[in-house]
Design a protein around this motif. Structure first.
Motif, mmCIF file in Angstrom:
data_model
loop_
_atom_site.group_PDB
_atom_site.id
_atom_site.type_symbol
_atom_site.label_atom_id
_atom_site.label_comp_id
_atom_site.label_asym_id
_atom_site.label_seq_id
_atom_site.Cartn_x
_atom_site.Cartn_y
_atom_site.Cartn_z
ATOM 1 N N ALA A 24 0.830 -1.198 0.000
ATOM 2 C CA ALA A 24 0.000 0.000 0.000
ATOM 3 C C ALA A 24 0.868 1.253 0.000
ATOM 4 O O ALA A 24 0.523 2.256 -0.638
ATOM 5 N N ARG A 25 2.003 1.203 0.698
ATOM 6 C CA ARG A 25 2.911 2.349 0.714
ATOM 7 C C ARG A 25 3.407 2.662 -0.693
ATOM 8 O O ARG A 25 3.413 3.826 -1.124
ATOM 9 N N LEU A 26 3.814 1.641 -1.421
ATOM 10 C CA LEU A 26 4.273 1.850 -2.797
ATOM 11 C C LEU A 26 3.146 2.399 -3.668
ATOM 12 O O LEU A 26 3.349 3.339 -4.454
ATOM 13 N N LEU A 27 1.946 1.832 -3.556
ATOM 14 C CA LEU A 27 0.818 2.302 -4.346
ATOM 15 C C LEU A 27 0.536 3.777 -4.085
ATOM 16 O O LEU A 27 0.322 4.560 -5.023
ATOM 17 N N PHE A 28 0.556 4.187 -2.831
ATOM 18 C CA PHE A 28 0.260 5.580 -2.502
ATOM 19 C C PHE A 28 1.356 6.510 -3.014
ATOM 20 O O PHE A 28 1.080 7.634 -3.432
ATOM 21 N N GLN A 29 2.593 6.057 -2.986
ATOM 22 C CA GLN A 29 3.671 6.875 -3.539
ATOM 23 C C GLN A 29 3.538 6.992 -5.055
ATOM 24 O O GLN A 29 3.813 8.060 -5.627
ATOM 25 N N MET A 30 3.097 5.942 -5.715
ATOM 26 C CA MET A 30 2.823 6.010 -7.150
ATOM 27 C C MET A 30 1.720 7.020 -7.437
ATOM 28 O O MET A 30 1.804 7.811 -8.380
ATOM 29 N N LEU A 31 0.667 6.996 -6.626
ATOM 30 C CA LEU A 31 -0.425 7.952 -6.782
ATOM 31 C C LEU A 31 0.072 9.386 -6.624
ATOM 32 O O LEU A 31 -0.308 10.278 -7.394
ATOM 33 N N MET A 32 0.913 9.619 -5.639
ATOM 34 C CA MET A 32 1.412 10.960 -5.390
ATOM 35 C C MET A 32 2.274 11.457 -6.551
ATOM 36 O O MET A 32 2.179 12.624 -6.956
ATOM 37 N N CYS A 33 3.115 10.585 -7.075
ATOM 38 C CA CYS A 33 3.980 10.978 -8.194
ATOM 39 C C CYS A 33 3.147 11.323 -9.426
ATOM 40 O O CYS A 33 3.408 12.319 -10.106
ATOM 41 N N CYS A 34 2.153 10.511 -9.710
ATOM 42 C CA CYS A 34 1.301 10.780 -10.871
ATOM 43 C C CYS A 34 0.493 12.052 -10.663
ATOM 44 O O CYS A 34 0.352 12.874 -11.589
ATOM 45 N N ARG A 35 -0.028 12.241 -9.481
ATOM 46 C CA ARG A 35 -0.787 13.460 -9.186
ATOM 47 C C ARG A 35 0.078 14.703 -9.363
ATOM 48 O O ARG A 35 -0.379 15.724 -9.912
ATOM 49 N N ALA A 36 1.321 14.623 -8.943
ATOM 50 C CA ALA A 36 2.209 15.785 -9.022
ATOM 51 C C ALA A 36 2.549 16.154 -10.463
ATOM 52 O O ALA A 36 2.880 17.308 -10.746
ATOM 53 N N SER A 37 2.482 15.181 -11.366
ATOM 54 C CA SER A 37 2.859 15.443 -12.759
ATOM 55 C C SER A 37 1.759 16.159 -13.545
ATOM 56 O O SER A 37 2.006 16.647 -14.647
ATOM 57 N N LEU A 38 0.563 16.224 -12.983
ATOM 58 C CA LEU A 38 -0.565 16.854 -13.675
ATOM 59 C C LEU A 38 -0.519 18.367 -13.531
ATOM 60 O O LEU A 38 0.054 18.905 -12.578
ATOM 61 N N GLY A 39 -1.143 19.037 -14.485
ATOM 62 C CA GLY A 39 -1.285 20.477 -14.396
ATOM 63 C C GLY A 39 -2.518 20.838 -13.599
ATOM 64 O O GLY A 39 -2.754 20.310 -12.516
ATOM 65 N N MET A 40 -3.344 21.703 -14.161
ATOM 66 C CA MET A 40 -4.521 22.187 -13.443
ATOM 67 C C MET A 40 -5.695 21.215 -13.494
ATOM 68 O O MET A 40 -6.518 21.168 -12.586
ATOM 69 N N ARG A 41 -5.795 20.435 -14.580
ATOM 70 C CA ARG A 41 -6.946 19.555 -14.746
ATOM 71 C C ARG A 41 -6.496 18.184 -15.245
ATOM 72 O O ARG A 41 -5.523 18.070 -15.990
ATOM 73 N N GLY A 42 -7.243 17.161 -14.839
ATOM 74 C CA GLY A 42 -6.938 15.824 -15.302
ATOM 75 C C GLY A 42 -7.508 14.782 -14.369
ATOM 76 O O GLY A 42 -8.354 15.070 -13.522
ATOM 77 N N PHE A 43 -7.037 13.549 -14.539
ATOM 78 C CA PHE A 43 -7.490 12.486 -13.647
ATOM 79 C C PHE A 43 -6.364 11.481 -13.450
ATOM 80 O O PHE A 43 -5.422 11.390 -14.244
ATOM 81 N N VAL A 44 -6.453 10.761 -12.364
ATOM 82 C CA VAL A 44 -5.510 9.700 -12.023
ATOM 83 C C VAL A 44 -6.308 8.411 -11.911
ATOM 84 O O VAL A 44 -7.319 8.367 -11.198
ATOM 85 N N SER A 45 -5.871 7.374 -12.593
ATOM 86 C CA SER A 45 -6.594 6.102 -12.569
ATOM 87 C C SER A 45 -5.719 5.002 -11.985
ATOM 88 O O SER A 45 -4.492 5.019 -12.125
ATOM 89 N N VAL A 46 -6.373 4.057 -11.329
ATOM 90 C CA VAL A 46 -5.696 2.928 -10.687
ATOM 91 C C VAL A 46 -6.191 1.632 -11.300
ATOM 92 O O VAL A 46 -7.400 1.430 -11.455
ATOM 93 N N ASP A 47 -5.254 0.773 -11.647
ATOM 94 C CA ASP A 47 -5.598 -0.546 -12.183
ATOM 95 C C ASP A 47 -4.799 -1.589 -11.419
ATOM 96 O O ASP A 47 -3.588 -1.720 -11.609
ATOM 97 N N LEU A 48 -5.488 -2.304 -10.529
ATOM 98 C CA LEU A 48 -4.848 -3.323 -9.698
ATOM 99 C C LEU A 48 -5.183 -4.711 -10.215
ATOM 100 O O LEU A 48 -6.279 -4.948 -10.722
ATOM 101 N N ALA A 49 -4.234 -5.629 -10.076
ATOM 102 C CA ALA A 49 -4.496 -7.012 -10.445
ATOM 103 C C ALA A 49 -5.675 -7.535 -9.624
ATOM 104 O O ALA A 49 -5.740 -7.314 -8.410
ATOM 105 N N PRO A 50 -6.632 -8.239 -10.230
ATOM 106 C CA PRO A 50 -7.832 -8.660 -9.506
ATOM 107 C C PRO A 50 -7.589 -9.754 -8.476
ATOM 108 O O PRO A 50 -8.360 -9.882 -7.523
#
Length: 211
Positions: free
Chosen positions: A110-136
């Motif tokens: 979970a720590r790695l996943l949240f750090q991935m989310l933070m990195c992707c969020r930081a790369s965005l400008g003013m508008r956009g979305f972040v999506s997660v795809d986890l193995a089922p």
């Protein structure tokens, strides 16, 4: 205890100690609302909204940065989804995590996943979305994608300097505190024997962790 472990322990302690008083503020505002405060409803709404967000962010950061007594302790996916929502969803940027079913993640995963989310969020400008795809049926592979959205005549684009940090191994000493996740993400992956790769397509950036 090594210096990185000490920093994680400090982060975990700060989050742990602040969650309770911030949560008490939220509960106090709810109680005042029940009693009634006349013309102060707007002010109470602002306090409640801020306190709720602060509490959610502390829970998120405790997983993303804090240490854990048991890295094998499991966290259910719906819980992680709710906490991720608190970081990503800001009105102009949204989280897309359509399916939170499946086995729980270990604390270190979970720590790695949240750090991935933070990195992707930081790369965005003013508008956009972040999506997660986890193995089922397992923890990996997991993919997190940031996609910028244009507005009017402004084209959709990622912040190239920030996105590039995912393709290198930046020195923590050279990073501002707001981007410290970029100095931690590869170490978190290495502890799990996970390989990180990135893919960039126009205004889209994906980080993939493969076990």
């Amino acid at each position: 205890m090594t210096e990185p472990d000490l920093a994680s322990a400090i982060s975990s302690r700060i989050c742990h100690d602040l969650v309770s008083p911030v949560g008490a503020i939220v509960n106090g505002v709810d109680l005042i609302r029940e009693i009634g405060m006349g013309d102060f409803q707007d002010e109470l709404g602002m306090i409640s909204q801020s306190a709720t967000r602060a509490s959610s962010l502390l829970q998120f950061y405790r997983i993303a940065f804090g240490t854990a007594e048991d890295n094998d302790a499991e966290i259910a996916r719906p819980v992680l989804q709710n906490q991720a929502q608190s970081l990503i969803d800001t009105g102009r940027i949204s989280l897309e995590w359509p399916d939170a079913s499946g086995p729980a993640l270990k604390r270190a995963e979970a720590r790695l996943l949240f750090q991935m989310l933070m990195c992707c969020r930081a790369s965005l400008g003013m508008r956009g979305f972040v999506s997660v795809d986890l193995a089922p049926t397992g923890s990996f592979p997991v993919s997190v994608t940031a996609e910028a959205v244009g507005l009017g005549e402004n084209p959709a684009e990622l912040n190239p300097d920030i996105a590039r940090l995912l393709e290198t191994e930046p020195d923590a000493a050279t990073l501002p505190p707001r981007l410290i996740e970029f100095a931690l993400i590869r170490a978190s992956a290495a502890r799990l024997n996970v390989v990180l790769t990135t893919e960039r397509h126009g205004a889209s950036l994906s980080v993939i962790a493969t076990g």
